[in-house]
Design a protein around this motif. Structure first.
Motif, short mmCIF file in Angstrom:
data_model
loop_
_atom_site.label_atom_id
_atom_site.label_comp_id
_atom_site.label_asym_id
_atom_site.label_seq_id
_atom_site.Cartn_x
_atom_site.Cartn_y
_atom_site.Cartn_z
N SER A 52 15.13 29.74 -6.00
CA SER A 52 13.93 30.59 -5.92
C SER A 52 14.05 31.76 -6.89
O SER A 52 13.08 32.12 -7.56
N ALA A 53 15.23 32.35 -6.98
CA ALA A 53 15.45 33.45 -7.91
C ALA A 53 15.31 32.98 -9.35
O ALA A 53 14.71 33.67 -10.19
N GLN A 54 15.82 31.79 -9.66
CA GLN A 54 15.69 31.24 -11.01
C GLN A 54 14.22 30.98 -11.34
O GLN A 54 13.77 31.25 -12.46
N ALA A 55 13.47 30.46 -10.38
CA ALA A 55 12.05 30.21 -10.59
C ALA A 55 11.30 31.52 -10.82
O ALA A 55 10.42 31.59 -11.69
N LEU A 56 11.66 32.55 -10.07
CA LEU A 56 11.03 33.86 -10.24
C LEU A 56 11.32 34.42 -11.62
O LEU A 56 10.42 34.93 -12.30
N LEU A 57 12.56 34.32 -12.07
CA LEU A 57 12.91 34.80 -13.41
C LEU A 57 12.20 34.02 -14.50
O LEU A 57 11.78 34.59 -15.51
N THR A 58 12.06 32.72 -14.31
CA THR A 58 11.35 31.90 -15.28
C THR A 58 9.89 32.32 -15.38
O THR A 58 9.34 32.47 -16.48
N GLY A 59 9.26 32.52 -14.24
CA GLY A 59 7.86 32.97 -14.24
C GLY A 59 7.70 34.34 -14.85
O GLY A 59 6.75 34.59 -15.60
N ALA A 60 8.62 35.25 -14.55
CA ALA A 60 8.56 36.58 -15.12
C ALA A 60 8.75 36.53 -16.64
O ALA A 60 8.06 37.23 -17.39
N GLY A 61 9.65 35.67 -17.09
CA GLY A 61 9.86 35.52 -18.53
C GLY A 61 8.63 34.95 -19.22
O GLY A 61 8.26 35.39 -20.31
N ALA A 62 7.97 33.99 -18.59
CA ALA A 62 6.76 33.42 -19.17
C ALA A 62 5.64 34.45 -19.23
O ALA A 62 4.92 34.53 -20.23
N ALA A 63 5.49 35.24 -18.18
CA ALA A 63 4.46 36.29 -18.18
C ALA A 63 4.76 37.33 -19.25
O ALA A 63 3.85 37.79 -19.95
#
Length: 114
Positions: free
Chosen positions: A41-52
């Motif tokens: 979940s933390a990795q997914a959150l970081l991926t989404g934040a990086g994309a944004a």
């Protein structure tokens, strides 16, 4: 009337604030009901934040007339998974991937030189 491509600073700030608001509203529910382990979940959150962040920086670059640089960097996007695989997962690169990476590097240098 604002053209959709031409974003003012306030419009860019409003979009960034809107995305942060959406994350703040949806994150607690997503974490509570997520079937993923906490690390994923933390990795997914970081991926989404990086994309944004990447999208916001791309919009900012196009707004500030740095379109040539932004387009060149955005065109290197397909090489990023290969480089991350090398650095993080210690994967091996086959011949076709090496040729592609070399071609992307040469094209970037040529575009940068003008």
């Amino acid at each position: 009337m604002n053209h959709p491509v031409c974003l003012t600073r306030s419009t860019l700030a409003e979009r960034a604030a809107g995305r942060l608001d959406a994350v703040a509203v949806l994150l607690p529910t997503a974490v509570r009901h997520s079937p993923l382990p906490p690390m994923r979940s933390a990795q997914a959150l970081l991926t989404g934040a990086g994309a944004a962040l990447a999208l916001s920086l791309y919009l900012l670059a196009t707004q500030r007339q740095m379109l040539a640089v932004a387009v060149v960097l955005a065109s290197l996007y397909p090489a990023l998974p290969v480089v991350l695989g090398l650095a993080v997962l210690h994967e091996r690169v086959d011949r076709s991937q090496a040729v592609g990476l070399l071609g992307a590097a040469v094209a970037t240098v040529l575009l940068a030189l003008g």
